[in-house]
Design a protein around this motif. Sequence first.
Motif, PDB file in Angstrom:
ATOM      1  N   TYR A  35       0.828  -1.213   0.000  1.00  0.00           N
ATOM      2  CA  TYR A  35       0.000   0.000   0.000  1.00  0.00           C
ATOM      3  C   TYR A  35       0.870   1.273   0.000  1.00  0.00           C
ATOM      4  CZ  TYR A  35      -4.372   2.599   0.986  1.00  0.00           C
ATOM      5  OH  TYR A  35      -5.466   3.420   0.929  1.00  0.00           O
ATOM      6  N   HIS A  36       1.745   1.402   1.008  1.00  0.00           N
ATOM      7  CA  HIS A  36       2.572   2.609   1.100  1.00  0.00           C
ATOM      8  C   HIS A  36       4.065   2.308   1.153  1.00  0.00           C
ATOM      9  CE1 HIS A  36      -1.413   3.804   2.755  1.00  0.00           C
ATOM     10  NE2 HIS A  36      -1.205   4.883   2.047  1.00  0.00           N
ATOM     11  N   PRO A  93       8.529   5.183   3.280  1.00  0.00           N
ATOM     12  CA  PRO A  93       8.930   5.941   2.087  1.00  0.00           C
ATOM     13  C   PRO A  93       8.388   7.367   2.037  1.00  0.00           C
ATOM     14  CG  PRO A  93       8.318   3.711   1.470  1.00  0.00           C
ATOM     15  CD  PRO A  93       7.941   3.874   2.914  1.00  0.00           C
ATOM     16  N   ALA A  94       7.211   7.616   2.648  1.00  0.00           N
ATOM     17  CA  ALA A  94       6.677   8.978   2.631  1.00  0.00           C
ATOM     18  C   ALA A  94       7.575   9.928   3.425  1.00  0.00           C
ATOM     19  CB  ALA A  94       5.254   8.996   3.194  1.00  0.00           C
ATOM     20  N   HIS A  95       8.368   9.365   4.332  1.00  0.00           N
ATOM     21  CA  HIS A  95       9.295  10.164   5.149  1.00  0.00           C
ATOM     22  C   HIS A  95      10.672   9.497   5.121  1.00  0.00           C
ATOM     23  CE1 HIS A  95       5.621  12.050   6.469  1.00  0.00           C
ATOM     24  NE2 HIS A  95       5.165  10.901   6.916  1.00  0.00           N
ATOM     25  N   ALA A 116       0.336   9.058  -0.562  1.00  0.00           N
ATOM     26  CA  ALA A 116       1.560   8.303  -0.280  1.00  0.00           C
ATOM     27  C   ALA A 116       1.560   6.922  -0.952  1.00  0.00           C
ATOM     28  CB  ALA A 116       1.753   8.148   1.232  1.00  0.00           C
ATOM     29  N   HIS A 117       0.374   6.450  -1.372  1.00  0.00           N
ATOM     30  CA  HIS A 117       0.327   5.115  -1.992  1.00  0.00           C
ATOM     31  C   HIS A 117       0.599   5.160  -3.491  1.00  0.00           C
ATOM     32  CE1 HIS A 117      -3.805   6.369  -3.081  1.00  0.00           C
ATOM     33  NE2 HIS A 117      -3.851   5.375  -3.925  1.00  0.00           N
ATOM     34  N   GLU A 161       8.966   5.243  -7.471  1.00  0.00           N
ATOM     35  CA  GLU A 161      10.161   5.329  -6.641  1.00  0.00           C
ATOM     36  C   GLU A 161      11.295   5.914  -7.480  1.00  0.00           C
ATOM     37  OE1 GLU A 161      10.573   2.023  -3.546  1.00  0.00           O
ATOM     38  OE2 GLU A 161       9.623   1.014  -5.254  1.00  0.00           O
ATOM     39  N   THR A 198       9.102   9.242  -3.373  1.00  0.00           N
ATOM     40  CA  THR A 198       8.059   8.762  -2.469  1.00  0.00           C
ATOM     41  C   THR A 198       7.750   9.739  -1.345  1.00  0.00           C
ATOM     42  OG1 THR A 198       9.760   7.634  -1.173  1.00  0.00           O
ATOM     43  CG2 THR A 198       8.652   6.341  -2.887  1.00  0.00           C
ATOM     44  N   GLU A 199       8.572  10.760  -1.217  1.00  0.00           N
ATOM     45  CA  GLU A 199       8.404  11.644  -0.054  1.00  0.00           C
ATOM     46  C   GLU A 199       7.124  12.472  -0.165  1.00  0.00           C
ATOM     47  OE1 GLU A 199      11.799  14.015   0.900  1.00  0.00           O
ATOM     48  OE2 GLU A 199      10.922  14.568   2.836  1.00  0.00           O
ATOM     49  N   VAL A 200       6.422  12.580   0.953  1.00  0.00           N
ATOM     50  CA  VAL A 200       5.244  13.446   1.018  1.00  0.00           C
ATOM     51  C   VAL A 200       5.630  14.686   1.810  1.00  0.00           C
ATOM     52  CG1 VAL A 200       2.871  13.677   1.842  1.00  0.00           C
ATOM     53  CG2 VAL A 200       3.655  11.496   0.884  1.00  0.00           C
ATOM     54  N   THR A 209       1.055   8.723  10.035  1.00  0.00           N
ATOM     55  CA  THR A 209       2.210   9.620  10.094  1.00  0.00           C
ATOM     56  C   THR A 209       1.763  10.985   9.557  1.00  0.00           C
ATOM     57  OG1 THR A 209       3.050   9.294   7.866  1.00  0.00           O
ATOM     58  CG2 THR A 209       3.669   7.643   9.511  1.00  0.00           C
ATOM     59  N   ARG A 210       2.712  11.897   9.450  1.00  0.00           N
ATOM     60  CA  ARG A 210       2.387  13.242   8.979  1.00  0.00           C
ATOM     61  C   ARG A 210       1.784  13.219   7.574  1.00  0.00           C
ATOM     62  NH1 ARG A 210       7.468  15.869   8.607  1.00  0.00           N
ATOM     63  NH2 ARG A 210       7.171  15.814   6.371  1.00  0.00           N
ATOM     64  N   ALA A 211       2.156  12.228   6.772  1.00  0.00           N
ATOM     65  CA  ALA A 211       1.612  12.126   5.415  1.00  0.00           C
ATOM     66  C   ALA A 211       0.118  11.812   5.440  1.00  0.00           C
ATOM     67  CB  ALA A 211       2.356  11.039   4.634  1.00  0.00           C
TER      68      ALA A 211
END
Lengths: 231, 281
Positions: A90-91, A105-107, B109-110, B122, B125-127, B254-256
Amino acid sequence: MGMMGAACSDPCASAPTPDTGDTVPTDWTPAALSDDIPVASAAPGQLGPHDLAIWRSASGRIAAWADRCPHRGMRLSHGFVRGERLSCIYHGWGYGEGGQCVRIPAHPELTPPEAIRVPVFSVAEASGVIWVAEEAPDSPPPEFPGVVAFRSLQVSAAPEALAAALGGTGTVIETVLGGAQVVALIQPLRDGAAGLHLLAPEGSDPAALDALSAEVEALRRRLEAAEEMTA
Amino acid sequence: MSELGAMRDQWYPVGMTKQLTAQGRDTLLMGEPIRVALAGGAPSVTDGTGRALPVIDRFGHVWTSLGQPEKDLFTIPEVDQPGRRLVDVGVCRVRCSPLRAVENFLDIAHFPFVHTDILGSEPHTEVARYEVEIRDDVDEVWATKVKFFQPQAAKSAEGGITTDYMYRVCAPTCSVLYKTCPPKPGEWDVIALFVQPLTETLCDVWPYMALYDDDAEMTDLIHFQQMIFVQDRSVLENQLPALLPLDPGREIPTRADMTSIAYRRWLKRHGFTYGAQLVAA
């Protein structure tokens, strides 16, 4: 690969007792065949009420984890393996040794807190079978000399009914099927189903294995037809 | 009926206007059998007892309610701007909570993992930090200043671009997103997700778009959006628990996930709990 136990001369002596699929067995439960979880792959499994993600790392290490990413509840058995990590589809959250989250990966700059961890189950491989348990049992899972893992199939019938159809009781049955001396390992599944993990004689030729497959599929059809009659 | 709570008095999409027939179509709204039909040239919705339910015909879809909505259905002013192509994408049935379907729509984020090489890739990927608020005057959740790198943001996009997004939740099962419009800088493409709650764990999703895109074939626009949603479905049907957890505990944001956090908080505040789980299991 995995834990190797001493060969067990009488596997039935250490056979786990049959289960309903709702309670957690205390002994090893067969959950899959080693060949069915190749390197760098994941697949779903079951242990009593628990859904499992059974996966193998790039280096060949087998693991059985709770089948749920702690982030948003996605099944980890749908995830992807890179190196020694299982990542959620999913993420992309990546989990390593002991189920610890090591990458979000988002952070990318963040070191994930230790609290983000997937529950881990005990797992061991023996005779080409992947065995799982909630807590590591005292002894390794049984070895079966002379036979090798052949195939798994799921049967919509109670484990006891499957055992009886194979002419035995319990969860480890040595019998003759399609002319071959086999070991049948029975895994209790939820919703009144059972997993059948079949071990066939070493060095069997393809025709013999085809005959064994045909025989076990016929057995499954008979059992499921009988279940439907009584349902 | 009480388990429907405050969601009983909200508006829900129950079909596409141009697909209506006199014979009608039987469907479900929050477990209640309903029939959506064309009666005397106008949409009509009746419940299992034959009682006529309130009807609104808007955004190419028929809207109804099992209760008595106090408010009119939300509006999307951009839809009336000249030059936009309005696209009824059709229906996608998903075995998931209607609230999980909306939450997924709010999530960026997905993109690299579920919509790989289309809406994300990829290593991008950073939000980045964005802004989220519950706007009390309109009673909507808004996320703004959302940015994400996309290899192919839309049917009309060529090559990768950083796409700007805004999201709004304007009803418990409806969300509208605004995103960079490559052919018309300064304007926003509008993509809406209208979710019909069939049961707490089954929904029909009706995406709807208002785009500045003069070149693409209508079928290509529809196929693009359907492909995106089919990819989302593979995730949505495999989340545990099936119901959206509104209490913290079982899931770790998370923050995202700030938009998702605000959406859950807004749902809880209003008692919009059909399809939700209130006590952490």
